[in-house]
Design a protein around this motif. Structure first.
Motif, PDB file in Angstrom:
ATOM      1  N   GLN A  77       0.889  -1.364  -0.127  1.00 26.87           N
ATOM      2  CA  GLN A  77      -0.117   0.084  -0.046  1.00 26.87           C
ATOM      3  C   GLN A  77       0.930   1.469   0.107  1.00 26.87           C
ATOM      4  OE1 GLN A  77      -3.699   2.035   0.093  1.00 26.87           O
ATOM      5  NE2 GLN A  77      -3.503  -0.265   0.165  1.00 26.87           N
ATOM      6  N   LYS A  78       1.966   1.033   0.626  1.00 27.62           N
ATOM      7  CA  LYS A  78       2.890   2.328   0.835  1.00 27.62           C
ATOM      8  C   LYS A  78       3.553   2.774  -0.400  1.00 27.62           C
ATOM      9  CE  LYS A  78       6.559   4.271   3.780  1.00 27.62           C
ATOM     10  NZ  LYS A  78       7.431   4.057   4.934  1.00 27.62           N
ATOM     11  N   SER A  79       4.048   1.591  -1.045  1.00 19.47           N
ATOM     12  CA  SER A  79       4.756   1.682  -2.412  1.00 19.47           C
ATOM     13  C   SER A  79       3.725   2.394  -3.267  1.00 19.47           C
ATOM     14  CB  SER A  79       5.223   0.324  -2.855  1.00 19.47           C
ATOM     15  OG  SER A  79       6.167  -0.148  -1.957  1.00 19.47           O
ATOM     16  N   LEU A  80       2.665   1.620  -3.471  1.00 21.77           N
ATOM     17  CA  LEU A  80       1.607   2.207  -4.572  1.00 21.77           C
ATOM     18  C   LEU A  80       1.327   3.711  -4.022  1.00 21.77           C
ATOM     19  CD1 LEU A  80      -1.036  -0.430  -4.673  1.00 21.77           C
ATOM     20  CD2 LEU A  80       0.379   0.349  -6.654  1.00 21.77           C
ATOM     21  N   ARG A  81       0.940   4.149  -2.882  1.00 23.91           N
ATOM     22  CA  ARG A  81       0.832   5.555  -2.883  1.00 23.91           C
ATOM     23  C   ARG A  81       1.900   6.416  -3.137  1.00 23.91           C
ATOM     24  NH1 ARG A  81      -0.041   4.902   2.173  1.00 23.91           N
ATOM     25  NH2 ARG A  81      -2.188   4.687   2.301  1.00 23.91           N
ATOM     26  N   THR A  82       3.283   5.924  -2.884  1.00 27.52           N
ATOM     27  CA  THR A  82       4.221   6.760  -3.133  1.00 27.52           C
ATOM     28  C   THR A  82       4.314   6.785  -4.839  1.00 27.52           C
ATOM     29  OG1 THR A  82       5.580   5.960  -1.291  1.00 27.52           O
ATOM     30  CG2 THR A  82       6.941   6.794  -2.968  1.00 27.52           C
ATOM     31  N   GLU A  83       4.078   5.728  -5.482  1.00 26.20           N
ATOM     32  CA  GLU A  83       4.226   5.736  -6.955  1.00 26.20           C
ATOM     33  C   GLU A  83       3.163   6.868  -7.292  1.00 26.20           C
ATOM     34  OE1 GLU A  83       6.451   4.742  -9.032  1.00 26.20           O
ATOM     35  OE2 GLU A  83       7.838   3.765  -7.380  1.00 26.20           O
ATOM     36  N   LEU A  84       2.116   6.660  -7.006  1.00 24.23           N
ATOM     37  CA  LEU A  84       1.016   7.648  -7.440  1.00 24.23           C
ATOM     38  C   LEU A  84       1.132   9.073  -7.234  1.00 24.23           C
ATOM     39  CD1 LEU A  84      -2.094   5.424  -6.617  1.00 24.23           C
ATOM     40  CD2 LEU A  84      -1.038   5.743  -8.848  1.00 24.23           C
ATOM     41  N   ILE A  85       1.729   9.315  -5.846  1.00 22.20           N
ATOM     42  CA  ILE A  85       2.071  10.566  -5.612  1.00 22.20           C
ATOM     43  C   ILE A  85       3.309  11.259  -6.483  1.00 22.20           C
ATOM     44  CG2 ILE A  85       3.010  12.109  -3.961  1.00 22.20           C
ATOM     45  CD1 ILE A  85       1.478  10.155  -1.815  1.00 22.20           C
ATOM     46  N   ARG A  86       4.078  10.152  -6.759  1.00 23.10           N
ATOM     47  CA  ARG A  86       5.288  10.650  -7.643  1.00 23.10           C
ATOM     48  C   ARG A  86       4.701  11.174  -9.109  1.00 23.10           C
ATOM     49  NH1 ARG A  86       8.716   6.357  -7.201  1.00 23.10           N
ATOM     50  NH2 ARG A  86       9.612   7.208  -5.463  1.00 23.10           N
ATOM     51  N   LEU A  87       3.733  10.556  -9.517  1.00 25.53           N
ATOM     52  CA  LEU A  87       3.266  10.877 -10.734  1.00 25.53           C
ATOM     53  C   LEU A  87       2.869  12.421 -10.824  1.00 25.53           C
ATOM     54  CD1 LEU A  87       0.841   7.894 -11.601  1.00 25.53           C
ATOM     55  CD2 LEU A  87       2.887   8.551 -12.822  1.00 25.53           C
ATOM     56  N   GLY A  88       2.388  12.988  -9.523  1.00 26.85           N
ATOM     57  CA  GLY A  88       1.860  14.224  -9.574  1.00 26.85           C
ATOM     58  C   GLY A  88       3.090  15.206  -9.377  1.00 26.85           C
ATOM     59  N   TYR A  89       4.227  14.685  -9.212  1.00 20.67           N
ATOM     60  CA  TYR A  89       5.509  15.509  -9.420  1.00 20.67           C
ATOM     61  C   TYR A  89       5.709  15.683 -10.823  1.00 20.67           C
ATOM     62  CZ  TYR A  89       5.674  15.329  -4.127  1.00 20.67           C
ATOM     63  OH  TYR A  89       5.533  15.582  -2.856  1.00 20.67           O
ATOM     64  N   ILE A  90       5.625  14.552 -11.383  1.00 21.31           N
ATOM     65  CA  ILE A  90       6.148  14.564 -12.911  1.00 21.31           C
ATOM     66  C   ILE A  90       5.105  15.323 -13.928  1.00 21.31           C
ATOM     67  CG2 ILE A  90       6.761  13.006 -14.937  1.00 21.31           C
ATOM     68  CD1 ILE A  90       7.160  10.745 -12.701  1.00 21.31           C
ATOM     69  N   ASN A  91       3.844  15.157 -13.476  1.00 21.81           N
ATOM     70  CA  ASN A  91       2.993  15.951 -14.408  1.00 21.81           C
ATOM     71  C   ASN A  91       1.994  16.923 -13.245  1.00 21.81           C
ATOM     72  OD1 ASN A  91       0.567  16.863 -15.784  1.00 21.81           O
ATOM     73  ND2 ASN A  91       0.774  15.173 -17.023  1.00 21.81           N
ATOM     74  N   LEU A  92       2.396  18.233 -13.369  1.00 20.37           N
ATOM     75  CA  LEU A  92       1.773  19.048 -12.620  1.00 20.37           C
ATOM     76  C   LEU A  92       0.456  19.352 -12.627  1.00 20.37           C
ATOM     77  CD1 LEU A  92       4.540  21.971 -12.379  1.00 20.37           C
ATOM     78  CD2 LEU A  92       4.356  20.156 -11.011  1.00 20.37           C
ATOM     79  N   LYS A  93      -0.183  18.848 -13.836  1.00 12.32           N
ATOM     80  CA  LYS A  93      -1.528  19.110 -13.962  1.00 12.32           C
ATOM     81  C   LYS A  93      -2.441  17.886 -13.775  1.00 12.32           C
ATOM     82  CE  LYS A  93      -1.834  22.908 -17.293  1.00 12.32           C
ATOM     83  NZ  LYS A  93      -2.103  23.765 -16.513  1.00 12.32           N
TER      84      LYS A  93
END
Length: 562
Positions: A77-93
């Motif tokens: 669960q933690k790894s998934l949340r980290t990866e999904l949050i990291r997507l927001g850093y890559i695509n600001l919109k």
């Protein structure tokens, strides 16, 4: 009519310019909109690919779903949340991305959404499908603030040991494209699927679910339609869906009406300026010219009492001053002539009781010429001199015999006297030669030229005369041509009749007497050896041609005796 034509052409021009300007502005707007939505959909598909079964984040999800103990679940669960949050850093919109249990609609990764989504994402309007992804049109966000408008995509995949999972991704679109911005201007936007069904609209009339005509549109092509009082510019994206920009029909009509108001005031202003200019020019030019014309008419009728008025224009005041001087000179000249005439009448009263003979008439003209020279009236002196020579010649004072050269010389003086009275052009071309010294009839040319002056000047006001020697026929040729209205056949027949002094019954007054007289004296003087021709056509002038034979010594002596 010219103003109406200008108005119609201007209206058509401004309408075309306004329409083109509006379409250009709409094209820019729809291009910008499509570029933003295309970029958003490409980003969504990229993220969805990473979240798929074979993607980087999808692999992490499979590990999480296959975990058996709680610790592995927690770490997954933690790894998934980290990866999904990291997507927001890559695509600001990126507004949000998550996995959902397809059966329950609950999010697999917790604490990533602001509110309970449930299965509401399934009801988003779909505009196309691509690689298993159901791509949605613009709509309010399901994962974040509902005031935020997003583009989204959703797909269903099997992970791990057959777990069905829904992947859902949202990316924000600019607020000025959705119509929820102060910068939106007069435009409303539409988004349609490939068949033309409206999936998103902020237009008050064209609502979701309606179908617009998008037939015949290739990808990356435009189409203009009109619907419900709106002009709509459609553009089909490279990936198949259609964006549209709508503008009310009356938008550009307002500009046209505003233009008509401006052009109306311009026309009124121009007309007022024109009237002011006309009045000003009338006072500046017409009034002085009218005064000038009246002064000349009064002078021509012998009225010398009126004096000039000041116009406060240097050129006209100078001209009127010259007219005053001319009036004074004419008045003084007339008074002088009147006084001289009175003196002549008083001094010659007794002599007038007797018949005036030519000798006395010539002496009187000599006196007038001398008086004109004393008063420095050169033109009057020259005029009297020519008249004196002409009278002396006509009265036979200079001898009975004459030559063609002398006849031409006297004719030129006669024409000069007539040109003082009539404004016409006399062109004479005489070929030099011995034939000019041959004896001829006195008063041969003057009657013919006098007829041409009286009846043949016409609009051109020109008389042409030629005298030359025809070597081939051994004749002297004289031609006199006028520019008048010509003679009718009846008038030519009357001219060809024998000369008769009883002319009171003639309808044409004295017009043909001179010609018949010349024919009679030529026939008598040259004993029938000469010819006179009259060539004339109505409206084309008259040409007189005379052929004179060359005189032998014997014939010359006989004619000089005549």
């Amino acid at each position: 009519m010219s103003l109406l034509a200008v108005g119609i052409v201007s209206y058509m021009t401004i309408r075309m310019i306004q329409n083109n300007r509006l379409l250009d502005s709409m094209r820019i707007y729809v291009d910008q909109m499509t570029q933003n939505t295309d970029n958003a959909y490409f980003d969504i598909l990229n993220i969805a690919s990473q979240m798929g079964p074979n993607g980087l984040i999808g692999t992490v999800l499979e590990t999480y779903l296959d975990a058996n103990d709680k610790y592995e679940k927690y770490m997954g669960q933690k790894s998934l949340r980290t990866e999904l949050i990291r997507l927001g850093y890559i695509n600001l919109k990126l507004v949000g991305a998550n996995y959902f249990d397809s059966a329950k609609g609950t999010p697999i990764v917790r604490h990533l959404t602001f509110r309970d989504v449930g299965k509401s994402y399934i009801g988003n309007p779909e505009i196309l499908q691509s690689a298993g992804n159901r791509i949605h049109s613009i709509h309010p966000s399901k994962l974040s603030n509902p005031q935020t408008f997003v583009c989204s995509a959703e797909r269903r995949d099997s992970f791990g040991t057959g777990n069905l999972v829904d992947t859902y991704v949202e990316i924000e679109v600019p607020t000025d494209l959705t119509g929820h911005s102060e910068k939106k201007g007069p435009y409303t936007i539409l988004q349609m699927d490939e068949k033309g069904f409206v999936k998103f609209s902020n237009n008050p009339v064209i609502v979701q679910g309606q179908r617009l005509s998008v037939g015949g549109m290739d990808r990356s092509s435009y189409k203009v339609i009109e619907r419900e009082g709106f002009k709509i510019l459609l553009y089909r994206s490279k990936i198949g869906y259609v964006n549209g920009v709508a503008v009310p029909d009356n938008l550009y009509k307002k500009d046209i009406n505003r233009w008509w108001g401006k052009i109306f005031f311009v026309i009124i202003g121009t007309f007022c300026i024109f009237l002011i200019s006309v009045v000003y020019l009338y006072r500046l030019v017409c009034i002085p010219l009218n005064s000038f014309r009246k002064q000349m008419i009064r002078i021509g009728t012998g009225q010398f009492d009126e004096r000039r008025k000041a116009f406060e224009i240097e050129e006209f005041d100078s001209l009127m001053q010259e007219i005053d001087q001319m009036r004074n000179q004419i008045e003084n000249l007339i008074h002088g002539i009147v006084e001289k005439e009175k003196n002549i009448q008083r001094t010659s009263y007794e002599k007038l009781l007797y018949q005036i003979n030519p000798h006395f008439l010539l002496n009187t003209l000599n006196s007038v010429q001398w008086m004109a020279q004393m008063k420095k009236q050169k033109e009057i002196g020259d005029f009297v001199q020519k008249l004196k020579v002409l009278l002396a010649y006509n009265l036979g004072k200079e001898g009975a015999a004459t030559t063609l050269r002398e006849e031409i010389r006297i004719l030129e003086k006669y024409v000069a006297l007539q040109q003082v009275r009539y404004d016409f052009i006399f062109e004479i071309n005489v070929e030099e030669g011995k034939y000019l010294d041959q004896p001829t009839v006195r008063m041969l040319l003057q009657p013919l030229v006098e007829n041409a002056i009286r009846y043949g000047l016409g609009d051109e006001e020109r008389i042409r005369m030629q005298v030359f020697w025809d070597k081939k026929r051994s004749h002297t040729v004289i031609t006199i041509q006028d520019s008048g209205q010509g003679l009718s056949e009846k008038e030519i027949r009357e001219i060809n009749e024998p000369f008769d002094y009883d002319v009171e019954s003639r309808e044409t007054e004295n017009r043909g007497i001179g010609l018949r007289y010349v024919k009679a004296v030529l026939s008598s003087f040259y004993e029938g050896e000469t010819s006179l021709f009259v060539n004339s056509k109505k409206g084309e002038g008259t040409k007189i041609t005379i052929l004179l034979p060359f005189s032998t010594d014997k014939g010359r002596e006989r004619r000089e005796q005549k």
